[in-house]
Design an enzyme around this catalytic site. Structure first.
Site, PDB file in Angstrom:
ATOM      1  N   ASP A  55       0.801  -1.304  -0.038  1.00  0.00           N
ATOM      2  CA  ASP A  55      -0.093  -0.060   0.067  1.00  0.00           C
ATOM      3  C   ASP A  55       0.920   1.308  -0.090  1.00  0.00           C
ATOM      4  OD1 ASP A  55      -2.496   1.385   0.607  1.00  0.00           O
ATOM      5  OD2 ASP A  55      -1.429   2.130   2.392  1.00  0.00           O
ATOM      6  N   GLU A  81      -1.707  -5.452  -3.636  1.00  0.00           N
ATOM      7  CA  GLU A  81      -1.049  -4.556  -2.940  1.00  0.00           C
ATOM      8  C   GLU A  81       0.208  -5.330  -2.405  1.00  0.00           C
ATOM      9  OE1 GLU A  81      -3.725  -0.920  -1.454  1.00  0.00           O
ATOM     10  OE2 GLU A  81      -3.556  -2.949  -0.170  1.00  0.00           O
TER      11      GLU A  81
END
Length: 228
Positions: free
Chosen positions: A49, A121
């Site tokens: 992320d 991610e």
């Protein structure tokens, strides 16, 4: 460690061959499939992320040197939010290689937005740890591709735009109401109504409440703007 044929094919789809294949294996392992000797992808998702955010921030600054922070922030959010990650994950077939426990498989986990977004991610983080920032940046820019160039100059989401429309006319914020929920538990469909204080309203259906709220806001925004 030798990767299975499906993970080797996945490497080809994302354009990165792992020198540490155990990182890819971890990136596609959901918590429902983890064991004491087999780590899940949550830690990688946390890192990925942040890597995605840095890459997108750099790309947006480079793409529009004159943009203000107020213009850049909504564009950034549009590119890094979970829906965008899940969309990319679907394009590269990530759902097909996710390692899921029986309960998640039965409940349609390979199609779930949250699992796909988190998995994407985690894959970014795996590439970062395997080959460094440049490789991770190249991966993100390649997979996000045209999305970066076509992100709206004003990428406010529809709910924000509708709320600002109402505030500009001294109305209270729009109200959102769930009016129906259909389908099985593993693949529900929500119908949401967006309503303004003056009584104007619109409804939309989607696979999550958030998506349905956004779609209803977009429909209502289009209606009120057509009658200006």
């Amino acid at each position: 460690m030798t990767l299975s044929a499906d993970l080797r094919a996945f490497e080809g789809r994302i354009g990165h061959r792992f020198t540490r294949p155990e990182l890819l294996r971890q990136a596609v392992t959901h918590g429902s499939f983890a064991t004491p000797g087999r780590a899940d992808n949550q830690r990688l998702e946390f890192l990925g992320d942040r890597v995605l955010g840095l890459v997108m921030a750099e790309a947006l600054l480079a793409a529009d040197p004159e943009a203000t922070e107020g213009q850049l922030a909504p564009r950034f959010n549009a590119l890094v939010r979970k829906e965008a990650c899940a969309e990319v994950a679907r394009e590269v077939g990530l759902g097909d290689v996710l390692k899921l426990g029986r309960s998640e498989m039965i409940s349609g986990g390979r199609r779930k937005l949250a699992l796909l977004g988190d998995g994407m991610e985690a894959v970014i983080a795996a590439v970062y740890l395997d080959a460094g920032h440049d490789a991770a940046r190249d991966l993100v820019l390649r997979l996000w591709g045209a999305r970066i160039g076509r992100v709206d100059a004003d990428a406010r989401d529809a709910k924000t735009a509708l709320q600002e429309w109402a505030q500009a006319r001294r109305m209270p914020p729009p109200a959102y109401t769930e009016v129906a929920r259909d389908g099985p538990d593993h693949a529900p469909r929500f119908t949401i109504e967006a309503r303004l204080a003056d009584g104007r309203a619109a409804r939309a259906e989607a696979g999550s409440k958030r998506q349905a709220e956004q779609a209803a806001a977009q429909a209502l925004l289009a209606e009120v703007e057509d009658t200006r």
